[in-house]
Design a protein around this motif. Structure first.
Motif: not given
Length: 549
Positions: A51-63, A69-76
């Motif tokens: 989604e980050a590659l497609t939109s060209g915008l930073p994208t966050d999610a919880r996985i 274990s749970t993570y919060w991440l941001v794809a730039v």
């Protein structure tokens, strides 16, 4: 690239760089578990990078990694690459979950809290009760006593008495009245006790005081009803085309909202009260004068009063400044459903808009009389007169009030036209009409029936008084002859007075026929006099009527 790789290798965050094709290009020292998840799973992590590659915008999610274990991440996105930065939220998430769970458990515990726990024997007497004080009562004094008599010392126990339950059940908003205490609304949970033979040996249960919650809910409901009632009456004010429609519609709205079986509306004139609308199935003849006197003397605009039928009515007084406009009376079977303080408050809250309704009804009535005038005399025309009188007659069976219909026929009127001309005849008719207007009160009606015939309706007046009023018109005829220059003419009036009987005479036509019949007798006897027609037979008086005939 080496510079970038170096920056990730020194990063304290868990981060890695991935190419558009999926190859991991660089990673921080703590990113091993996340890179492994990237290489093993095609799920949310890959979806976020895509989604980050497609939109060209930073994208966050919880996985989640599938191991708890749970993570919060941001794809730039950076061109054809994406830098993924993550933070491990496993511990905060577990703490939050634990807090939510504990709050839920606390709520369930509080909801299960009770004001009273009890056990009854097979005769519905307390054999256990806790705590020692509840509802302002010393519960230790209850042991060995009948529960129903304690909770309802007046003997008015509800039909669904929780203490006599035969199966496990809940009872909501049960009214109770302890000695020396105000009414409370209680919630019961009960469970019958049975022996090995299936016989009930007692009852165990709990009780909570829900009075505050119940009263708050009732207040909210009453506020909603008041707002709805205000809206309905305001809409009626804007749409009603006649005073009758306005009163009928406003009365019907009160009847529906307050579950009433009778609503009266009465206009106030200087001479007294005249019913304008009566709706509902209940019938009772009310002493309006005494009710009005009590209302005027009271400070409040809403006043309860007892009726002869052992029920309680609510009377509302409408007043604009120093001018009294009228009153409304609302009634229902208070043995079944007594008036509550909230309902009295509701009525007090709509007095202002009802006062506006009475004011508009008064204005509409005035305009109606003006628009329904006979062009020559200024009196009501025949149609308007008939409608007004018939409405009064329709209410008589409910109010007990009666009136008199006065039929006036001018004698030798043709002689005026033939001798002095039609203009003099018109002047004579106007003179008669002027005197009739001076005779009536605001609650009465005066109209031209046709040609040289006139009719008066005198509200709540006996025949003797009506006859005296009629004689004053005959006494005025010499002055009317003089005004038209016809002192030597025989112009006069013959008058028939017909009293109505409440609940019997319901049509204008019957009264007019009886008045016309005695008027004809006056003409046969020499004219220029007043005669009173006998009243019609009241129900059950047939034999007496035949003997009189």
């Amino acid at each position: 690239m080496a510079g970038i790789s170096g920056s990730l290798s020194r990063s304290k965050s868990s981060a890695f760089r991935v190419a558009a094709g999926g190859d991991v290009l660089d990673q921080s020292p703590s990113a091993g578990p996340l890179v492994a998840l990237w290489q093993q799973d095609e799920g949310p992590l890959h979806h976020t990078v895509h989604e980050a590659l497609t939109s060209g915008l930073p994208t966050d999610a919880r996985i989640e990694d599938g191991k708890g274990s749970t993570y919060w991440l941001v794809a730039v996105p950076q061109g054809n690459e994406v830098v993924v930065v993550t933070r491990d939220t496993t511990l905060p998430d577990k703490v939050t979950e634990a807090l939510l769970k504990s709050r839920t458990m606390l709520k369930e515990l509080l909801d299960g809290a009770v004001d009273l726990s009890f056990e009854l024997d097979e005769n519905y007497r307390f054999r256990f009760v806790s705590p020692h004080e509840a509802f302002g009562q010393d519960t230790e004094q209850w042991l060995g006593r009948n529960a129903t008599r304690i909770f309802w010392p007046d003997g008015e126990a509800p039909v669904r008495n929780p203490f006599t339950a035969k199966r496990e059940a809940q009872f909501d908003n049960v009214p109770a009245l302890f000695e020396g205490d105000s009414r409370r609304w209680l919630h019961f949970n009960v469970h019958p006790l049975v022996n090995e033979r299936g016989e009930q040996t007692g009852l165990r249960g709990t009780c909570r005081d829900m009075t505050d919650r119940y009263m708050a809910a009732r207040k909210t409901k009453q506020d909603g009803l008041r707002f709805m009632l205000l809206q309905r009456i305001t809409r009626i004010l804007n749409t009603a085309e006649s005073a009758d429609d306005l009163f009928d519609s406003a009365s019907a709205a009160l009847q529906e909202v307050l579950r009433a079986d009778m609503v009266w509306a009465a206009m106030h004139y200087e001479e007294g009260l005249v019913p304008s609308s009566i709706v509902g199935s209940y019938q009772e003849i009310l002493d309006m004068d005494s009710i009005w006197a009590s209302l005027v003397a009271a400070e409040d605009h809403v006043l309860p009063f007892e009726s002869t039928g052992e029920r309680q009515h609510l009377a509302l007084r409408m007043q604009r400044g120093d001018k009294s406009l009228g009153m409304m009376i609302v009634s229902r079977d208070t043995k079944v459903s007594p008036w509550s303080d909230l309902e009295v408050e509701l009525l007090s809250g709509v007095v202002e808009v009802l006062t506006a309704a009475f004011g508009k009804a008064e204005l509409i009535d005035t305009l109606y009389r003006l628009s329904s005038k006979d062009e020559l005399t200024g009196l009501m025309n025949r149609r308007a007169l008939l409608e007004a009188v018939e409405r009064r007659l329709k209410h008589q069976c409910r109010t007990g009030l009666s009136g008199c219909l006065v039929f006036i026929d001018l004698d030798h009127f043709k002689e005026v036209n033939d001798t002095l001309g039609h203009r003099a005849g018109d002047q004579a008719l106007k003179g008669v009409a002027k005197h009739m207007q001076a005779m009536i009160r605001p609650c009465d009606f005066a109209g031209r029936y046709g040609g040289d015939e006139f009719i008066l309706w005198l509200e709540d007046m006996d025949s003797d008084v009506a006859a005296k009023k009629a004689e004053s018109l005959i006494a005025a005829m010499p002055a009317i002859r003089s005004e038209i220059g016809g002192d030597g003419l025989r112009l006069n009036a013959s008058i028939g007075v017909c009293p109505s009987v409440a609940g019997v005479d319901l049509t204008f036509e019957k009264l007019a026929d009886r008045a016309d019949a005695v008027l004809y007798e006056v003409k046969e006897a020499g004219r220029g006099h007043v005669a009173i027609a006998p009243t019609s037979e009241a129900p059950g008086d047939t034999a007496a009527g035949e003997e009189e005939d």
